[in-house]
Motif scaffolding. Structure first.
Motif, PDB file in Angstrom:
ATOM      1  N   ILE A 154       0.832  -1.210   0.000  1.00 46.22           N
ATOM      2  CA  ILE A 154       0.000   0.000   0.000  1.00 46.22           C
ATOM      3  C   ILE A 154       0.867   1.262   0.000  1.00 46.22           C
ATOM      4  O   ILE A 154       0.511   2.275  -0.631  1.00 46.22           O
ATOM      5  CB  ILE A 154      -0.971   0.002   1.200  1.00 46.22           C
ATOM      6  N   GLU A 155       1.989   1.219   0.695  1.00 47.21           N
ATOM      7  CA  GLU A 155       2.854   2.403   0.733  1.00 47.21           C
ATOM      8  C   GLU A 155       3.532   2.636  -0.613  1.00 47.21           C
ATOM      9  O   GLU A 155       3.696   3.789  -1.039  1.00 47.21           O
ATOM     10  CB  GLU A 155       3.885   2.233   1.845  1.00 47.21           C
ATOM     11  N   ARG A 156       3.890   1.571  -1.295  1.00 46.41           N
ATOM     12  CA  ARG A 156       4.489   1.716  -2.620  1.00 46.41           C
ATOM     13  C   ARG A 156       3.469   2.245  -3.631  1.00 46.41           C
ATOM     14  O   ARG A 156       3.794   3.106  -4.466  1.00 46.41           O
ATOM     15  CB  ARG A 156       5.049   0.372  -3.080  1.00 46.41           C
ATOM     16  N   ILE A 157       2.244   1.757  -3.577  1.00 50.80           N
ATOM     17  CA  ILE A 157       1.211   2.209  -4.506  1.00 50.80           C
ATOM     18  C   ILE A 157       0.932   3.700  -4.323  1.00 50.80           C
ATOM     19  O   ILE A 157       0.820   4.464  -5.283  1.00 50.80           O
ATOM     20  CB  ILE A 157      -0.077   1.382  -4.314  1.00 50.80           C
ATOM     21  N   VAL A 158       0.840   4.131  -3.087  1.00 44.72           N
ATOM     22  CA  VAL A 158       0.555   5.546  -2.812  1.00 44.72           C
ATOM     23  C   VAL A 158       1.706   6.437  -3.271  1.00 44.72           C
ATOM     24  O   VAL A 158       1.495   7.523  -3.825  1.00 44.72           O
ATOM     25  CB  VAL A 158       0.272   5.738  -1.310  1.00 44.72           C
ATOM     26  N   ASP A 159       2.932   6.001  -3.066  1.00 40.18           N
ATOM     27  CA  ASP A 159       4.091   6.815  -3.436  1.00 40.18           C
ATOM     28  C   ASP A 159       4.299   6.882  -4.949  1.00 40.18           C
ATOM     29  O   ASP A 159       4.675   7.939  -5.483  1.00 40.18           O
ATOM     30  CB  ASP A 159       5.357   6.270  -2.767  1.00 40.18           C
ATOM     31  N   GLU A 160       4.055   5.788  -5.644  1.00 36.59           N
ATOM     32  CA  GLU A 160       4.363   5.733  -7.071  1.00 36.59           C
ATOM     33  C   GLU A 160       3.180   6.092  -7.968  1.00 36.59           C
ATOM     34  O   GLU A 160       3.375   6.318  -9.161  1.00 36.59           O
ATOM     35  CB  GLU A 160       4.854   4.322  -7.431  1.00 36.59           C
ATOM     36  N   SER A 161       1.989   6.130  -7.438  1.00 31.74           N
ATOM     37  CA  SER A 161       0.817   6.377  -8.280  1.00 31.74           C
ATOM     38  C   SER A 161       0.755   7.841  -8.714  1.00 31.74           C
ATOM     39  O   SER A 161       1.182   8.754  -7.992  1.00 31.74           O
ATOM     40  CB  SER A 161      -0.467   6.006  -7.532  1.00 31.74           C
ATOM     41  N   GLY A 204      -1.043 -13.170   3.161  1.00 34.01           N
ATOM     42  CA  GLY A 204      -0.427 -11.907   2.766  1.00 34.01           C
ATOM     43  C   GLY A 204      -0.349 -11.724   1.263  1.00 34.01           C
ATOM     44  O   GLY A 204      -0.598 -10.627   0.740  1.00 34.01           O
ATOM     45  N   VAL A 205      -0.023 -12.797   0.542  1.00 31.60           N
ATOM     46  CA  VAL A 205       0.084 -12.699  -0.919  1.00 31.60           C
ATOM     47  C   VAL A 205      -1.277 -12.424  -1.543  1.00 31.60           C
ATOM     48  O   VAL A 205      -1.408 -11.598  -2.461  1.00 31.60           O
ATOM     49  CB  VAL A 205       0.704 -14.003  -1.486  1.00 31.60           C
ATOM     50  N   THR A 206      -2.296 -13.106  -1.057  1.00 27.36           N
ATOM     51  CA  THR A 206      -3.644 -12.901  -1.603  1.00 27.36           C
ATOM     52  C   THR A 206      -4.115 -11.473  -1.391  1.00 27.36           C
ATOM     53  O   THR A 206      -4.675 -10.839  -2.306  1.00 27.36           O
ATOM     54  CB  THR A 206      -4.630 -13.884  -0.942  1.00 27.36           C
ATOM     55  N   TYR A 207      -3.874 -10.953  -0.200  1.00 29.87           N
ATOM     56  CA  TYR A 207      -4.313  -9.589   0.086  1.00 29.87           C
ATOM     57  C   TYR A 207      -3.507  -8.571  -0.718  1.00 29.87           C
ATOM     58  O   TYR A 207      -4.060  -7.584  -1.231  1.00 29.87           O
ATOM     59  CB  TYR A 207      -4.188  -9.318   1.580  1.00 29.87           C
ATOM     60  N   ALA A 208      -2.233  -8.770  -0.879  1.00 28.65           N
ATOM     61  CA  ALA A 208      -1.403  -7.843  -1.650  1.00 28.65           C
ATOM     62  C   ALA A 208      -1.842  -7.802  -3.115  1.00 28.65           C
ATOM     63  O   ALA A 208      -1.910  -6.722  -3.733  1.00 28.65           O
ATOM     64  CB  ALA A 208       0.062  -8.229  -1.533  1.00 28.65           C
ATOM     65  N   ASN A 209      -2.155  -8.956  -3.685  1.00 25.35           N
ATOM     66  CA  ASN A 209      -2.627  -8.992  -5.070  1.00 25.35           C
ATOM     67  C   ASN A 209      -3.976  -8.297  -5.218  1.00 25.35           C
ATOM     68  O   ASN A 209      -4.228  -7.600  -6.216  1.00 25.35           O
ATOM     69  CB  ASN A 209      -2.735 -10.448  -5.543  1.00 25.35           C
ATOM     70  N   TYR A 210      -4.811  -8.468  -4.234  1.00 23.79           N
ATOM     71  CA  TYR A 210      -6.123  -7.810  -4.282  1.00 23.79           C
ATOM     72  C   TYR A 210      -5.971  -6.290  -4.221  1.00 23.79           C
ATOM     73  O   TYR A 210      -6.683  -5.541  -4.909  1.00 23.79           O
ATOM     74  CB  TYR A 210      -6.986  -8.314  -3.129  1.00 23.79           C
ATOM     75  N   LEU A 211      -5.040  -5.806  -3.411  1.00 27.95           N
ATOM     76  CA  LEU A 211      -4.797  -4.364  -3.323  1.00 27.95           C
ATOM     77  C   LEU A 211      -4.238  -3.813  -4.635  1.00 27.95           C
ATOM     78  O   LEU A 211      -4.581  -2.694  -5.054  1.00 27.95           O
ATOM     79  CB  LEU A 211      -3.829  -4.077  -2.178  1.00 27.95           C
ATOM     80  N   GLU A 212      -3.406  -4.576  -5.297  1.00 28.91           N
ATOM     81  CA  GLU A 212      -2.872  -4.152  -6.596  1.00 28.91           C
ATOM     82  C   GLU A 212      -3.993  -3.988  -7.621  1.00 28.91           C
ATOM     83  O   GLU A 212      -4.006  -3.015  -8.390  1.00 28.91           O
ATOM     84  CB  GLU A 212      -1.850  -5.181  -7.099  1.00 28.91           C
ATOM     85  N   GLU A 213      -4.927  -4.914  -7.643  1.00 29.03           N
ATOM     86  CA  GLU A 213      -6.035  -4.832  -8.590  1.00 29.03           C
ATOM     87  C   GLU A 213      -6.934  -3.637  -8.295  1.00 29.03           C
ATOM     88  O   GLU A 213      -7.367  -2.921  -9.208  1.00 29.03           O
ATOM     89  CB  GLU A 213      -6.853  -6.125  -8.538  1.00 29.03           C
ATOM     90  N   LEU A 214      -7.226  -3.398  -7.030  1.00 31.78           N
ATOM     91  CA  LEU A 214      -8.083  -2.266  -6.671  1.00 31.78           C
ATOM     92  C   LEU A 214      -7.429  -0.937  -7.029  1.00 31.78           C
ATOM     93  O   LEU A 214      -8.092  -0.016  -7.522  1.00 31.78           O
ATOM     94  CB  LEU A 214      -8.403  -2.293  -5.174  1.00 31.78           C
ATOM     95  N   GLU A 234      -5.432  -0.284  -9.364  1.00 28.69           N
ATOM     96  CA  GLU A 234      -5.406  -0.076 -10.807  1.00 28.69           C
ATOM     97  C   GLU A 234      -6.794   0.222 -11.374  1.00 28.69           C
ATOM     98  O   GLU A 234      -6.942   1.061 -12.269  1.00 28.69           O
ATOM     99  CB  GLU A 234      -4.829  -1.324 -11.485  1.00 28.69           C
ATOM    100  N   LYS A 235      -7.824  -0.435 -10.837  1.00 31.77           N
ATOM    101  CA  LYS A 235      -9.174  -0.294 -11.386  1.00 31.77           C
ATOM    102  C   LYS A 235      -9.985   0.787 -10.671  1.00 31.77           C
ATOM    103  O   LYS A 235     -10.551   1.672 -11.305  1.00 31.77           O
ATOM    104  CB  LYS A 235      -9.911  -1.639 -11.300  1.00 31.77           C
ATOM    105  N   THR A 236     -10.062   0.710  -9.351  1.00 29.45           N
ATOM    106  CA  THR A 236     -10.902   1.628  -8.565  1.00 29.45           C
ATOM    107  C   THR A 236     -10.096   2.184  -7.393  1.00 29.45           C
ATOM    108  O   THR A 236     -10.060   1.573  -6.319  1.00 29.45           O
ATOM    109  CB  THR A 236     -12.158   0.902  -8.046  1.00 29.45           C
ATOM    110  N   PRO A 237      -9.431   3.317  -7.581  1.00 28.62           N
ATOM    111  CA  PRO A 237      -8.617   3.891  -6.501  1.00 28.62           C
ATOM    112  C   PRO A 237      -9.411   4.206  -5.239  1.00 28.62           C
ATOM    113  O   PRO A 237      -8.856   4.158  -4.136  1.00 28.62           O
ATOM    114  CB  PRO A 237      -8.052   5.169  -7.140  1.00 28.62           C
ATOM    115  N   ARG A 238     -10.686   4.545  -5.377  1.00 28.71           N
ATOM    116  CA  ARG A 238     -11.464   4.885  -4.184  1.00 28.71           C
ATOM    117  C   ARG A 238     -11.630   3.685  -3.260  1.00 28.71           C
ATOM    118  O   ARG A 238     -11.586   3.824  -2.029  1.00 28.71           O
ATOM    119  CB  ARG A 238     -12.827   5.426  -4.605  1.00 28.71           C
ATOM    120  N   LEU A 239     -11.818   2.515  -3.831  1.00 28.28           N
ATOM    121  CA  LEU A 239     -11.928   1.317  -3.010  1.00 28.28           C
ATOM    122  C   LEU A 239     -10.583   0.955  -2.383  1.00 28.28           C
ATOM    123  O   LEU A 239     -10.531   0.444  -1.264  1.00 28.28           O
ATOM    124  CB  LEU A 239     -12.450   0.150  -3.854  1.00 28.28           C
ATOM    125  N   PHE A 240      -9.512   1.245  -3.114  1.00 23.99           N
ATOM    126  CA  PHE A 240      -8.186   1.003  -2.544  1.00 23.99           C
ATOM    127  C   PHE A 240      -7.957   1.889  -1.316  1.00 23.99           C
ATOM    128  O   PHE A 240      -7.392   1.437  -0.310  1.00 23.99           O
ATOM    129  CB  PHE A 240      -7.111   1.275  -3.594  1.00 23.99           C
TER     130      PHE A 240
END
Length: 346
Positions: free
Chosen positions: A194-201, A241-251, A253-259
């Motif tokens: 989550i921290e990487r997504i927020v920083d790089e998005s 942990g892997v399942t949750y991380a993959n789910y966060l990656e998909e959200l 990319e598709k719906t930032p508000r849900l992320f």
């Protein structure tokens, strides 16, 4: 003065002779017979015209024309004042005929129904999320108590608590070092994602949640390094942990508000209860060690409050449908994080 007698039955007009000189002037005023014949025919036509003119004047008066007076030589009738008697209204049709309608029925004004607000909606989306999380926690506790009662009915005894817990009847936590390391590894994967997504998005909304002071990935890395120096084997991230991380990656990319809903609830669940549970479990393993995972630069409640205000301000411009979708993600976030916390006792 002598009278003037006209006999209309005869074709010729008989006029008596004047008896005096005074009647001679009257004789000159009588029109000739041809004029009287034409005038009599004109009167017959005029009678029909008078009827037609009367109808036309009514139509023109009803149509608010001021030219009705120019079509008739008779004086204009005085304008009629509208009077309401016993609630009876008179209306005129298109052809000028008035019609009396029934008294108007008083209709009850329908009360405007406003949408029922969600619990905590006045304070913001984060307060709505808190109510959803509380409802989810209560439902889990209810299912847990029902399962314990079912075990007792089947002849099984529930695991009692230790003396240190005060005998409150709660389940005894028996953490293992292997399970705790799995918990740290999977937690690090989730926080670093989550921290990487927020920083790089490049999404503008993520700018409000960068460098908040709540970041945990770097702290967990220090703890894992210390465990490695102590001779413990650091495991690979597990399925939770892997399942949750993959789910966060998909959200993301598709719906930032849900992320962002998961972003807030991950830190909220960690501060509100997750770190308390894990900290107590770790104290049973190593009492003399304090992990960096549970250290904060400043007051963690204040840091979370700042993130809460930013999230509420951002969600003000969201539609009710988007907010409802974010609320549905709250239970998913707590389920994912709950599976990671349970790794401690596996």
């Amino acid at each position: 003065m002598a009278t003037l007698t006209c006999y209309c039955s005869s074709p010729s007009l008989q006029i008596p002779k004047p008896t005096s000189k005074s009647s001679l002037s009257l004789l000159h005023k009588i029109p000739n017979p041809q004029f009287l014949t034409k005038y009599s025919s004109f009167l017959s036509i005029s009678s029909k015209y008078q009827k037609w003119r009367h109808r036309v004047s009514i139509v023109l008066q009803c149509s608010n024309f001021n030219t009705a007076s120019s079509l008739t030589t008779e004086p204009e009738p005085e304008p009629e004042t509208e009077e309401e008697e016993d609630g009876v209204d008179e209306e005129e049709d298109g052809d000028g005929v008035t019609s009396i309608e029934k008294p108007p029925v008083k209709r009850k004004r329908k009360r405007r129904r406003y949408r029922k607000q969600y619990p905590g909606e006045k304070k913001g989306i984060t307060e709505e999320m808190r109510f959803v999380a509380m409802k989810f926690r209560n439902s889990i506790g209810k299912k847990k108590s029902e399962s314990d009662d079912k075990m007792k009915d089947n002849g099984y005894e529930s695991v009692s608590s230790d003396e240190d817990d005060g005998g409150g009847g709660e389940e005894t936590w028996k953490p293992s070092m292997e399970g705790f390391l799995k918990y740290l590894v999977d937690s690090k994967l989730v926080f670093s994602t989550i921290e990487r997504i927020v920083d790089e998005s490049s999404d503008v909304s993520y700018a409000y949640f960068r460098r908040t002071g709540l970041e945990r990935a770097e702290c967990i890395s220090k703890d894992l390094e210390w465990f490695s120096q102590q001779g413990h084997v650091i495991p690979e991230p597990g399925n939770p942990g892997v399942t949750y991380a993959n789910y966060l990656e998909e959200l993301a990319e598709k719906t930032p508000r849900l992320f962002l809903s998961h972003f807030y609830n991950i830190y909220f669940s960690h501060i509100a209860g997750g770190q308390v549970i894990a900290k107590k479990a770790f104290e049973r393993l190593l009492e003399e060690k304090e992990l960096e995972f549970y250290k904060w630069e400043g007051d963690e409640e204040k840091l979370l409050r700042d993130v809460r205000e930013s999230f509420n301000m951002l969600a003000k411009h969201w539609s009710r449908d988007d907010k409802n979708k974010c609320l549905r993600e709250v239970t998913k976030a707590f389920r994912f994080m709950g599976q990671i916390v349970r790794l401690i006792i596996l």
